[in-house]
Scaffold this active site. Sequence first.
Site, PDB file in Angstrom:
ATOM      1  N   SER A 144      71.296  34.998  79.198  1.00 18.61           N
ATOM      2  CA  SER A 144      72.416  34.767  78.288  1.00 18.61           C
ATOM      3  C   SER A 144      71.853  34.642  76.886  1.00 18.61           C
ATOM      4  CB  SER A 144      73.143  33.477  78.685  1.00 18.61           C
ATOM      5  OG  SER A 144      74.034  33.043  77.672  1.00 18.61           O
ATOM      6  N   TYR A 157      73.512  24.561  81.163  1.00 16.69           N
ATOM      7  CA  TYR A 157      73.551  26.018  81.194  1.00 16.69           C
ATOM      8  C   TYR A 157      72.424  26.606  80.349  1.00 16.69           C
ATOM      9  CZ  TYR A 157      75.529  30.733  80.841  1.00 16.69           C
ATOM     10  OH  TYR A 157      75.718  32.094  80.881  1.00 16.69           O
TER      11      TYR A 157
END
Length: 267
Positions: A144, A157
């Site tokens: 990401s 995350y």
Amino acid sequence: MSGLAGKVVLVTGAGRGTGRVHCERFADEGADVIMVDHPDAEGDLHGTAERVEQRGRRAAVGAVDVTDRAEVAAAVDAGVRQLGRLDVIVANAGIHTPGGPAWQIDPREWQRTIDVNLTGVWHTVRAGAPHIGHDGGSVVIISSTNGLRGTAGAAHYTASKHAVVGLARTLANELGPRSIRVNTVHPGAVATPMVRNRATYRRLRPDLDNPTEADAAEVLTARNLLPVPWVEPVDVANAVVFLASDHARYITGAQLVVDAGLTQKTT
């Protein structure tokens, strides 16, 4: 030519979103697909298999939780027996749960995120890499933009997505002598339900009582260099297919960013 015709690809998180599009793109390139997703998504998983088969390619399905090493290994072994080989691993399965300041994140949410986003990737590569033959292959791990920079309110995350970059770099060193390349892909906002949902709209526009997708899109567009709020799943899938293909035959240990300029914007 991509060199993917007749190859077999393993994709986790294949039931929906970008995982489904990865499978479709590989089938378009002539590859067969072993697809894995959580048992809760089994219906979606079979839907992805149908899309692969409609493209004239074979599909093997495994409904397992990537946090269970034995289940993942059994699903991969069964898929390889069915389709005959393995050439490419796409570790795509991941979750993004509600966050907040790092010291306020629920420990259960922290652990679940690490279990899926990091340990699940390790389970996937551990199960698949021994099946890749002497001709070599490719491992693509979906990280990401949060794997390249810190993001307030998403420590669990962000930590997990940074961690898979370190894992990929290590794997590139370990698997390189076997001609197996390992790279990461770093999407920004992608037009999937993970982004296009009311909870995300409220998080992006706390100034509004009932923000719409258009309201959220204004915020996301302002973050990017290109005048778009998000990329499409196929844009991420195209990057994955490239890294898996012969076109990227000497690319390993790299990070490919697909984010409309999010990580490069300075003002």
